[in-house]
Enzyme design. Structure first.
Site, PDB file in Angstrom:
ATOM      1  N   PHE A 129      -6.252   0.222   0.158  1.00  0.00           N
ATOM      2  CA  PHE A 129      -5.782   1.113  -0.893  1.00  0.00           C
ATOM      3  C   PHE A 129      -6.491   2.460  -0.831  1.00  0.00           C
ATOM      4  CE2 PHE A 129      -5.683  -3.317  -2.278  1.00  0.00           C
ATOM      5  CZ  PHE A 129      -4.315  -3.488  -2.420  1.00  0.00           C
ATOM      6  N   LEU A 152      14.919   4.028   1.632  1.00  0.00           N
ATOM      7  CA  LEU A 152      15.360   3.464   2.908  1.00  0.00           C
ATOM      8  C   LEU A 152      15.597   1.973   2.809  1.00  0.00           C
ATOM      9  CD1 LEU A 152      13.022   5.262   5.487  1.00  0.00           C
ATOM     10  CD2 LEU A 152      15.405   5.793   4.951  1.00  0.00           C
ATOM     11  N   LYS A 168      14.083  -3.369  -0.774  1.00  0.00           N
ATOM     12  CA  LYS A 168      13.207  -4.546  -0.835  1.00  0.00           C
ATOM     13  C   LYS A 168      11.748  -4.144  -0.633  1.00  0.00           C
ATOM     14  CE  LYS A 168      14.538  -8.356   1.132  1.00  0.00           C
ATOM     15  NZ  LYS A 168      14.860  -9.373   2.162  1.00  0.00           N
ATOM     16  N   GLN A 210       6.482  -2.213  -3.077  1.00  0.00           N
ATOM     17  CA  GLN A 210       5.495  -1.177  -3.350  1.00  0.00           C
ATOM     18  C   GLN A 210       5.340  -0.947  -4.851  1.00  0.00           C
ATOM     19  OE1 GLN A 210       3.300  -0.108  -1.093  1.00  0.00           O
ATOM     20  NE2 GLN A 210       4.089   1.873  -0.484  1.00  0.00           N
ATOM     21  N   GLY A 220       4.148   5.205  -2.556  1.00  0.00           N
ATOM     22  CA  GLY A 220       2.990   4.323  -2.710  1.00  0.00           C
ATOM     23  C   GLY A 220       2.099   4.676  -3.885  1.00  0.00           C
ATOM     24  N   GLU A 221       1.894   5.959  -4.139  1.00  0.00           N
ATOM     25  CA  GLU A 221       0.969   6.359  -5.198  1.00  0.00           C
ATOM     26  C   GLU A 221       1.630   6.319  -6.585  1.00  0.00           C
ATOM     27  OE1 GLU A 221      -1.745   6.600  -3.610  1.00  0.00           O
ATOM     28  OE2 GLU A 221      -0.975   7.120  -1.640  1.00  0.00           O
TER      29      GLU A 221
END
Length: 745
Positions: A249, A637, A640, A645, A711-712
């Protein structure tokens, strides 16, 4: 270039899932080289001082021991400047710790020796025999007791335009003149990364000047360059292998003392060396989200329009290295406030260096900002969602640029409908089921839609199979899957014929996997490589297949592993085309990098999180019953893996809000929470139904796929959503994380 639609398509399954569940995937500690030996660290038991002596006689005589290495006998990497106590690492201010360089101790848990033996068990036993004596100095580890010593970071002192420098838009502290104001202080404890895979490295000096590292890192080439500098080697003489990473992370974005210790050990014993940290050592050596104090002053007119925001922050760092993060960024640009002031400071303590942790800076800052927005909405007697919409920004007030895209309002609508926001009451404590008080809260997140340069190699073989190569790593989001999907979209080759190879510094250029930039950066290079392949295939077709003579790119379609002439029943498989043209393979390396778009647009991803919580009126127990999380992250994209995420980010946000608390005994400057028995993270029973939604609208200004990072933003804003829901349930405003039951009873 044709824009690819991602809608109404089944998401691709993870391409590496079988390798992982069958144990074929190898992680950094799972490489068994001929002659491999094992290293175990001995760590300091004081927080500050000097080493008086190292008694290694008993350890050296223990069975199987090859070496006991400390500052007394360690070789020094030639890249260390002799006149400087610490080497410079450009990624952060200050200088990182060098193990065994001298007798100084900077934090409790610092490596002071390493034992190398022929088995792990023997090395562990021998390490327990090493006796170190110290001259202890007075240490400073108590954050609150030393807050008055916080300083402006060096970077900001040198550059007034640094994002860390003091920032003012409009009048300073103008919020004080508003009709309705809130002033409050917020704080959270240090949070540890604690991924499943422990930090580990396997080192092999293949020759005196050729080094191979099997390392748990988030960037193979940045690691290659760092250790090439440290050992004064040409970068091509250092190879870093990291095809599988068991969760990270942010702690893999920095190279740590245990890595250098293992490289020193391997050099000295002339054998491959494996070193794996213990779970306890993960708390002391490889970074963490720093303890941070924040103060916000915020004010609005009586009709709810923001007048001003003043946001100050102090984050801890080590005594030898300046760690900084963008804690105050969201306050500068998220809301339409004409007057904004931010003040960022760091506090050097006798602790190890923090490092970026998922949503670095922004997750911390959003806790304070989004909590303060909720507090102000309550004082205004406004719905918190309506308050945010009223102060919505249609362009970037900080950079004075238009957004590349922004569909946060659509996320507000989707998320609020899914959570049942209409059930929320303006006054707290109005909803109840038995002893359980029910509340709803929300929090908003944002993070830069970053993109860097990258290269990808694409090799099409005669049988129609395609291999793609990139030095990028995959810390868990499914990078290989996403890149395979991009290649499918841009070549028409089916998934089972595509292999994406990654995690090797000898592959084409890629940076760290961090900052939500991998898909934007590497995916763009995959497109460039695929487009180059198609041009070569068209050249083969026009030169060897009469029906394709004089055909142009806009007259052909690549799909179903074939090239087809539009409007005509003329098609040929790529394998047959390669055979007919007598071509063994096609091999290209292409680069993609951002242009001047950032000069004209401000680029961010956005998220909003809605939480329903139940709080037991007697015990103070908090249950997060449901979370709806919605992201504006451009084109999705793969719903799933993108959904994975978002679920992971929400889970981390639950830990941040309710559980994670690194507790230090300041008498010794040592963490008492050193394992999962004492340092709590969410388990399945803590994680509720999480509904993931996406705006799923492309942003072709950021990159040719239309994607933005995800992600963030998955974690940014989650903690305040939960804390705000707790207030709505109980009327109790908690400003110090984690919110444990004792704070609610």
């Amino acid at each position: 270039m044709e824009k690819i639609s991602q809608k109404n398509r089944e998401p691709l399954h993870r391409v590496d899932s079988k390798l992982k569940v069958t144990g074929v995937a190898r992680y950094s500690a799972e490489y068994h080289l001929p002659g491999l030996v094992y290293a175990v660290l001995v760590t300091s038991t004081i927080a500050k001082g000097t080493i008086k002596s190292v008694d290694s006689k008993a350890a050296g005589r223990a069975p199987g021991v090859l070496a006991v290495i400390s500052h007394v006998n360690a070789i020094r990497p030639p890249g260390y400047p002799a006149d400087n106590e610490h080497p410079t690492e450009p990624a952060t201010g200050g200088q990182p710790l060098r193990p065994f360089y001298n007798n100084k101790v900077y934090s409790n848990g610092q490596p002071v020796a390493v034992v190398v033996a022929d088995t792990f068990e023997r090395a562990t036993y021998a390490a327990s025999l090493v006796k170190v004596t110290y001259a202890q100095a007075e240490h400073r580890t108590d954050f609150h007791a030393n807050m008055d010593k916080a300083v402006l970071p060096s970077q900001a002192k040198k550059n007034p335009k640094s994002p860390l420098a003091d920032y003012d838009r409009g009048a300073v502290d103008a919020y004080k003149n508003a009709a309705i104001t809130v002033e409050a202080e917020y704080e959270h404890s240090s949070e540890m990364h604690n991924p499943m895979e422990l930090q580990a490295i396997t080192v092999h000096w293949e020759t005196d000047d050729r080094l191979t590292l099997y390392d748990k890192v988030q960037g193979t080439q940045p690691t290659q360059q760092n250790f090439a500098r440290e050992w004064a080697l040409p970068p091509e003489n250092v190879k870093v292998i990291a095809p599988f990473v068991g969760g990270a992370f942010g702690n893999g974005l920095h190279n740590w003392p245990h890595e250098t210790a293992a490289i020193i050990a391997a050099k000295m014993v002339k054998r491959p060396v494996k070193l794996m940290l213990t779970r306890e050592q993960m708390f002391f050596m490889v970074g963490y989200r720093p303890r941070t104090w924040q103060k916000i002053g915020i004010g609005a007119s009586s009709d709810g329009r923001l007048v001003g925001i003043s946001h100050a922050s102090i984050g801890q760092t080590s005594s030898y290295e300046e760690f900084t993060e963008s804690t105050l960024q969201q306050s500068r640009m998220m809301y339409n406030a004409p007057n904004v002031s931010t003040r960022y400071r760091i506090l050097q303590l006798d602790v190890s260096t923090p490092i970026w942790m998922r949503g670095p800076g922004e997750a911390t800052g959003a806790f304070a900002l989004e909590s303060a927005m909720d507090e102000l909405a309550y004082k205004l007697k406004m719905d918190p969602l309506a308050f945010r919409i009223l102060n919505y920004t249609e362009s970037d007030p900080e950079k004075k640029l238009p957004w590349s895209t922004k569909f946060l309002k659509e996320c507000f609508e989707l998320g609020s409908k899914a959570i049942g926001w209409e059930k929320r009451k303006l006054e707290p404590g109005m909803l109840q089921e038995g002893h359980w008080q029910i509340g709803y809260g929300m929090g908003v997140g944002t993070f830069g839609a970053n993109r860097g340069g990258a290269k990808v190699r694409a090799k099409l073989f005669g049988n129609g199979s395609l291999v793609l190569q990139s030095a990028v790593t995959d810390i868990g989001p499914g990078t290989g899957t996403a890149m395979t999907q991009v290649a499918i979209d841009h070549t028409g080759i089916s998934a089972e014929r595509i292999t994406f190879q990654l995690g090797n510094s000898e592959f084409p250029q890629a940076g760290n996997q961090g900052g939500s930039s991998t898909v934007n950066s590497v995916g763009s290079a995959v497109i460039a490589a695929c487009e180059a392949l198609k041009k070569e295939l068209l050249t083969l077709a026009t030169g060897s297949v009469p029906e394709f003579k004089d055909a142009t790119m806009d007259q052909v379609v690549f799909e179903n592993n074939e090239i087809t002439l539009k409007g005509k029943n003329v098609r040929m498989s790529l394998a047959d085309l390669m055979k007919k043209s007598r071509t063994a393979d096609l091999d290209v390396i292409e680069e993609a990098k951002p242009g001047e778009e950032r000069r004209a647009y401000s680029m961010y991803s956005y998220s909003v999180h809605f939480a329903e919580v139940h709080v037991h009126a007697v015990t103070g127990m908090v249950k997060v019953k449901k979370v709806v999380t919605c992201a504006d992250a451009g084109t999705i994209l793969n719903e799933k893996t993108a959904g994975n995420q978002m679920i992971g980010g929400v889970t981390g946000g639950i830990g941040m809000a309710l559980q994670e608390d690194a507790v230090m005994d300041h008498r010794f400057g040592r963490y008492m929470t050193k394992d999962f028995a004492d340092y709590h993270v969410p388990v399945h029973a803590d994680v509720p139904d999480i509904q993931v939604l996406f705006a799923n609208k492309p942003d072709y200004i950021v990159d040719p796929m239309g994607t933005k990072g995800i992600g963030e933003i998955a974690i940014i804003g989650v903690a305040p959503a939960i804390v705000n829901a707790i207030f709505n349930a109980t009327g109790k405003r908690i400003r110090q994380l984690p919110v444990t039951p004792d704070k609610l009873i």
